[in-house]
Design a protein around this motif. Structure first.
Motif, PDB file in Angstrom:
ATOM      1  N   PRO A  14       0.847  -1.202   0.000  1.00 48.05           N
ATOM      2  CA  PRO A  14       0.000   0.000   0.000  1.00 48.05           C
ATOM      3  C   PRO A  14       0.879   1.248   0.000  1.00 48.05           C
ATOM      4  N   LEU A  15       0.450   2.286  -0.706  1.00 44.82           N
ATOM      5  CA  LEU A  15       1.274   3.480  -0.892  1.00 44.82           C
ATOM      6  C   LEU A  15       0.554   4.721  -0.379  1.00 44.82           C
ATOM      7  N   PHE A  16       1.339   5.612   0.232  1.00 48.03           N
ATOM      8  CA  PHE A  16       0.807   6.861   0.784  1.00 48.03           C
ATOM      9  C   PHE A  16       1.633   8.010   0.202  1.00 48.03           C
ATOM     10  N   PRO A  17       1.190   8.606  -0.921  1.00 50.19           N
ATOM     11  CA  PRO A  17       1.938   9.722  -1.513  1.00 50.19           C
ATOM     12  C   PRO A  17       1.715  11.020  -0.728  1.00 50.19           C
ATOM     13  N   LEU A  18       2.796  11.788  -0.530  1.00 54.30           N
ATOM     14  CA  LEU A  18       2.732  13.049   0.204  1.00 54.30           C
ATOM     15  C   LEU A  18       3.365  14.155  -0.625  1.00 54.30           C
ATOM     16  N   GLU A  19       2.852  15.383  -0.487  1.00 52.41           N
ATOM     17  CA  GLU A  19       3.303  16.485  -1.332  1.00 52.41           C
ATOM     18  C   GLU A  19       4.650  17.065  -0.910  1.00 52.41           C
ATOM     19  N   GLN A  20       4.924  17.179   0.363  1.00 52.25           N
ATOM     20  CA  GLN A  20       6.118  17.880   0.827  1.00 52.25           C
ATOM     21  C   GLN A  20       7.065  16.996   1.638  1.00 52.25           C
ATOM     22  N   MET A  21       6.714  15.751   1.844  1.00 56.55           N
ATOM     23  CA  MET A  21       7.469  14.910   2.775  1.00 56.55           C
ATOM     24  C   MET A  21       8.243  13.818   2.049  1.00 56.55           C
ATOM     25  N   VAL A  22       9.539  13.725   2.364  1.00 60.55           N
ATOM     26  CA  VAL A  22      10.386  12.613   1.939  1.00 60.55           C
ATOM     27  C   VAL A  22      10.809  11.880   3.203  1.00 60.55           C
ATOM     28  N   LEU A  23      10.408  10.641   3.323  1.00 60.51           N
ATOM     29  CA  LEU A  23      10.700   9.859   4.526  1.00 60.51           C
ATOM     30  C   LEU A  23      12.019   9.120   4.360  1.00 60.51           C
ATOM     31  N   ILE A  71       5.091  13.039  -3.903  1.00 68.04           N
ATOM     32  CA  ILE A  71       4.242  13.182  -5.081  1.00 68.04           C
ATOM     33  C   ILE A  71       5.011  13.868  -6.205  1.00 68.04           C
ATOM     34  N   LYS A  72       4.981  13.255  -7.370  1.00 71.89           N
ATOM     35  CA  LYS A  72       5.614  13.832  -8.552  1.00 71.89           C
ATOM     36  C   LYS A  72       4.648  14.770  -9.261  1.00 71.89           C
ATOM     37  N   SER A  73       3.395  14.373  -9.386  1.00 72.90           N
ATOM     38  CA  SER A  73       2.361  15.232  -9.939  1.00 72.90           C
ATOM     39  C   SER A  73       1.030  14.839  -9.316  1.00 72.90           C
ATOM     40  N   ALA A 115      -2.568  10.478  -6.946  1.00 73.76           N
ATOM     41  CA  ALA A 115      -1.437  11.235  -7.480  1.00 73.76           C
ATOM     42  C   ALA A 115      -0.422  10.291  -8.119  1.00 73.76           C
ATOM     43  N   GLN A 116       0.434  10.868  -8.949  1.00 76.26           N
ATOM     44  CA  GLN A 116       1.557  10.109  -9.499  1.00 76.26           C
ATOM     45  C   GLN A 116       2.763  10.305  -8.584  1.00 76.26           C
ATOM     46  N   PRO A 117       3.259   9.237  -7.960  1.00 80.97           N
ATOM     47  CA  PRO A 117       4.375   9.388  -7.033  1.00 80.97           C
ATOM     48  C   PRO A 117       5.725   9.210  -7.723  1.00 80.97           C
ATOM     49  N   GLU A 118       6.777   9.608  -7.012  1.00 79.12           N
ATOM     50  CA  GLU A 118       8.140   9.289  -7.436  1.00 79.12           C
ATOM     51  C   GLU A 118       8.336   7.781  -7.366  1.00 79.12           C
ATOM     52  N   ARG A 119       9.437   7.292  -7.957  1.00 79.79           N
ATOM     53  CA  ARG A 119       9.661   5.848  -8.027  1.00 79.79           C
ATOM     54  C   ARG A 119      10.354   5.290  -6.795  1.00 79.79           C
ATOM     55  N   VAL A 120      11.057   6.146  -6.052  1.00 75.54           N
ATOM     56  CA  VAL A 120      11.788   5.694  -4.862  1.00 75.54           C
ATOM     57  C   VAL A 120      11.145   6.284  -3.623  1.00 75.54           C
ATOM     58  N   ALA A 148      17.349  13.754   6.883  1.00 84.18           N
ATOM     59  CA  ALA A 148      16.048  13.964   7.509  1.00 84.18           C
ATOM     60  C   ALA A 148      15.952  15.317   8.201  1.00 84.18           C
ATOM     61  N   THR A 149      17.093  15.898   8.584  1.00 79.40           N
ATOM     62  CA  THR A 149      17.104  17.151   9.333  1.00 79.40           C
ATOM     63  C   THR A 149      17.163  18.374   8.431  1.00 79.40           C
ATOM     64  N   LEU A 150      17.806  18.247   7.280  1.00 83.51           N
ATOM     65  CA  LEU A 150      17.969  19.387   6.382  1.00 83.51           C
ATOM     66  C   LEU A 150      16.617  19.926   5.915  1.00 83.51           C
ATOM     67  N   HIS A 151      16.412  21.226   6.086  1.00 78.94           N
ATOM     68  CA  HIS A 151      15.197  21.884   5.610  1.00 78.94           C
ATOM     69  C   HIS A 151      15.478  22.462   4.221  1.00 78.94           C
ATOM     70  N   ILE A 152      15.426  21.587   3.240  1.00 75.68           N
ATOM     71  CA  ILE A 152      15.700  21.959   1.864  1.00 75.68           C
ATOM     72  C   ILE A 152      14.488  21.607   1.014  1.00 75.68           C
ATOM     73  N   HIS A 153      14.563  21.911  -0.263  1.00 75.06           N
ATOM     74  CA  HIS A 153      13.434  21.639  -1.141  1.00 75.06           C
ATOM     75  C   HIS A 153      13.169  20.136  -1.188  1.00 75.06           C
ATOM     76  N   PRO A 154      11.900  19.711  -1.214  1.00 79.18           N
ATOM     77  CA  PRO A 154      11.597  18.276  -1.255  1.00 79.18           C
ATOM     78  C   PRO A 154      12.276  17.525  -2.393  1.00 79.18           C
ATOM     79  N   ARG A 155      12.485  18.179  -3.541  1.00 84.23           N
ATOM     80  CA  ARG A 155      13.149  17.492  -4.655  1.00 84.23           C
ATOM     81  C   ARG A 155      14.611  17.207  -4.334  1.00 84.23           C
ATOM     82  N   GLU A 156      15.238  18.083  -3.560  1.00 87.03           N
ATOM     83  CA  GLU A 156      16.613  17.830  -3.139  1.00 87.03           C
ATOM     84  C   GLU A 156      16.666  16.688  -2.135  1.00 87.03           C
TER      85      GLU A 156
END
Length: 212
Positions: free
Chosen positions: A3-12, A46-48, A56-61, A166-174
């Motif tokens: 099961p998948l849970f796509p999120l807009e701003q979060m990279v776990l 979330i990729k788009s 949503a369409q999620p990233e692959r990793v 996990a601590t760096l407050h950078i852009h989600p894509r980074e």
């Protein structure tokens, strides 16, 4: 199928705690299904698309999340506490279940150490990360008059790479880029570059004071 849970701003990242508020019916069903299986689901950036509405369409990793606690509220919503466990890559397209949530076949990704971790890389990281945490804590405590101490960094290079990411407050894509790196030394070098950028006094980037 995971099961998948796509999120807009979060990279776990593995070892990172993630609290979630569950209010959509599709995710209530998904969490209920996870409770009777292995308590795991996948978190992906979330990729788009959007978190709410059409899938949503999620990233692959992404990273698997294990549920540690579930609190059910009187109005039917839930709050859950999870922790990241292991990186994974989607294999093939995702599928939408009848209840509306996504599932996908995944391959767990082991982190590789293709070269020894240089001692100067670790020491430089510790120095830059110390500056970063000091600046962040000073900002958070401005006007409070308290001096909190940042937690000690892990000695293990893999855990260190995850803690910094996990601590760096950078852009989600980074952050997503850091998650996708398989080699520990490469991730640490990328993090050192990011820390030096964020620590520059005149840096006009999403730094330790971002609200994201």
């Amino acid at each position: 199928m995971l099961p998948l849970f796509p999120l807009e701003q979060m990279v776990l990242f593995p070892g990172m705690s993630l609290p979630l508020r569950i209010f959509e019916e599709r995710y209530k069903v998904m969490i209920g299904a996870c409770q009777v299986t292995d308590q795991l689901f996948g978190v992906l950036l979330i990729k788009s698309g959007s978190e709410v509405g059409a899938p949503a369409q999620p990233e692959r990793v992404g990273c698997t999340a294990r549920m540690l606690r579930i609190d059910r509220l009187p109005d039917g919503r839930m709050t859950i506490l999870t922790i990241g466990e292991q990186r994974f890559r989607l294999q093939g397209p995702t599928r939408v279940m009848a209840e509306g949530y996504l599932v996908g076949d995944v391959r767990l990704l082991p982190d590789q150490a293709t070269e020894p971790i240089a001692a100067d890389l670790v020491s430089n990281l510790a120095e830059e990360f110390g500056k970063y945490q000091t600046a962040a804590l000073s900002f958070q405590q401005s006007g409070i008059g308290e001096n909190a101490r940042a937690p000690a960094l892990p000695a293990d290079p893999l855990r260190l790479s995850y803690r910094i990411a996990a601590t760096l407050h950078i852009h989600p894509r980074e952050r997503q880029h850091l998650l996708e790196l398989d080699d520990v030394a490469s991730r640490l070098r990328e993090e050192l570059t990011l820390l030096r950028r964020e620590n520059r006094p005149a840096a006009k980037t999403i730094g330790p004071f971002s609200v994201n």
